[in-house]
Scaffold this motif. Structure first.
Motif, short mmCIF file in Angstrom:
data_model
loop_
_atom_site.label_atom_id
_atom_site.label_comp_id
_atom_site.label_asym_id
_atom_site.label_seq_id
_atom_site.Cartn_x
_atom_site.Cartn_y
_atom_site.Cartn_z
N PHE A 19 0.67 4.37 -2.50
CA PHE A 19 0.69 5.78 -2.09
C PHE A 19 1.76 6.55 -2.86
O PHE A 19 1.52 7.67 -3.32
N ASP A 20 2.94 5.94 -3.02
CA ASP A 20 4.03 6.60 -3.75
C ASP A 20 3.64 6.86 -5.20
O ASP A 20 4.12 7.82 -5.82
N ARG B 104 0.66 7.59 -6.04
CA ARG B 104 -0.48 8.52 -5.92
C ARG B 104 -1.81 7.88 -6.31
O ARG B 104 -2.70 8.53 -6.86
N VAL C 96 -3.52 6.24 -3.90
CA VAL C 96 -4.31 6.47 -2.69
C VAL C 96 -3.87 7.81 -2.11
O VAL C 96 -2.71 8.21 -2.25
N GLU C 97 -4.81 8.50 -1.43
CA GLU C 97 -4.54 9.87 -1.00
C GLU C 97 -3.82 9.97 0.34
O GLU C 97 -3.08 10.92 0.57
N TYR C 98 -4.04 9.01 1.23
CA TYR C 98 -3.39 9.07 2.54
C TYR C 98 -3.16 7.66 3.08
O TYR C 98 -3.79 6.70 2.63
N LYS C 99 -2.28 7.55 4.03
CA LYS C 99 -1.90 6.23 4.57
C LYS C 99 -2.85 5.82 5.70
O LYS C 99 -2.50 5.89 6.89
N LYS D 225 -1.67 3.21 8.41
CA LYS D 225 -0.53 3.50 9.28
C LYS D 225 -0.75 3.09 10.73
O LYS D 225 0.17 2.60 11.39
N LEU E 116 0.82 -1.21 0.00
CA LEU E 116 0.00 0.00 0.00
C LEU E 116 0.86 1.27 0.00
O LEU E 116 0.48 2.29 -0.58
N SER E 117 2.01 1.20 0.63
CA SER E 117 2.93 2.35 0.61
C SER E 117 3.41 2.64 -0.80
O SER E 117 3.59 3.79 -1.19
#
Length: 325
Positions: A111-112, A114, A116-119, A122, A107-108
């Motif tokens: 995210f990298d 772009r 997904v908008e936020y983690k 976490k 998932l990270s």
């Protein structure tokens, strides 16, 4: 008449909302599927030098997550879907923790890119009581080195491998990837490039005179074996048939198997590559090295990993702190 009621009566739907539903379906058709996203990041990982075993592990865990949850699109993944998956799978907590770490890693990368908008993942945690694996005892390592028959190629090779792991702390996998070009004999230094290290960072580690001489002797012996079996490579640690000791599909190699054999043969407890690496860390600490320095030497990215390696008990912490009062 019925047709007219559908348009103007209690069954009528405001055209604005009908258009919104249509647009929503069109947006969904343009959404990124998880399958496509995985193909992209795995390709990215291949290009940046990730090991095949790492990619295979990511693929297995994340596809298992997708299969259990029935998700299709990246935008459908949320914290609840991760919690549902962890709750459904019937595995030990330690295995759940490993799978969660893998899902977070994938998932990270989403995210990298772009996607997904936020983690949101976490703060998802699994609490387990971690069992700290102890370091090998220096006395056991000394006994082992005395018992190994260094008059044979295998015995000499294993002796050099054990000393190198104990004096530099390199991982067993890195040991198998070590090439002649990684050893600077003039400056008594290992120059390890990212391709042979777990964290893909560059690392320099010093070696002493004795170890340097043993490595030079091993390299000369390797050359004879390679000539006999017509092998062309410059691995420092090879089999008696001239092959590299690492296997692409396993973290185990010829040296780790030999360590298991020696432990059973000589009745030595806790003799394995990981325990020897921990012994290196503990030895540095006993000589006064800081946790930060030890962490750098081990190639750790997180100090918490290093403190687990050191396995400090309360008495050791108290006695160490007393020096700073």
């Amino acid at each position: 008449m019925a047709k007219n009621n559908r348009r103007h009566g209690v069954f009528a739907v405001d055209q604005r909302f009908a258009d919104v539903a249509l647009n929503s379906n069109e947006d969904r058709r343009d959404s990124l599927t998880i399958e496509k996203a995985l193909n992209i990041i795995f390709r990215q990982m291949e290009i940046t030098g990730s090991r095949p075993r790492t990619i295979e592990s990511y693929s297995y865990v994340f596809n298992d997550f997708v299969e259990h949850t029935g998700l299709i699109y990246v935008e459908e993944i949320n914290a609840d879907s991760i919690y549902d998956y962890l709750n459904d799978i019937n595995v030990a907590k330690t295995t759940k923790l490993l799978r969660l770490k893998t899902i977070k890693a994938v998932l990270s990368r989403f995210f990298d890119n772009r996607w997904v908008e936020y983690k949101f993942w976490k703060n998802i945690q699994i609490k387990i009581d971690k069992q700290v694996k102890p370091a090998a005892k220096e006395s056991d390592i000394e006994v082992l080195l005395k018992l190994i028959d260094r008059s044979t190629f295998i015995g000499f090779r294993d002796t050099v491998a054990i000393l190198l792991m104990y004096k530099t702390g390199i991982r067993i996998r890195t040991l198998g990837e070590l090439r002649e070009r990684h050893i600077d004999f003039d400056n008594k230094m290992l120059n390890l490039e990212g391709a042979v290290l777990k964290n893909h960072d560059y690392l320099k580690l010093p070696i002493d005179e004795q170890l340097a001489e043993m490595l030079q002797t091993l390299i000369l012996q390797n050359a004879k074996i390679r000539r006999k079996y017509k092998k062309r490579h410059d691995y420092v640690f090879i089999t008696q048939n001239g092959l590299g000791i690492n296997r692409s599909d396993s973290s185990s190699n010829a040296i780790s198997k030999q360590l298991s054999k020696y432990a059973k043969l000589y009745g030595l407890k806790n003799i394995n590559a990981h325990a020897i690496r921990r012994a290196f860390a503990k030895n540095l600490l006993n000589k006064g090295a800081s946790v930060a320095l030890i962490s750098k030497a081990l190639g750790h990215q997180d100090l918490s990993t290093t403190t687990q390696y050191l396995d400090l008990n309360k008495e050791e912490v108290a006695n160490s702190l007393r020096d700073y009062l």
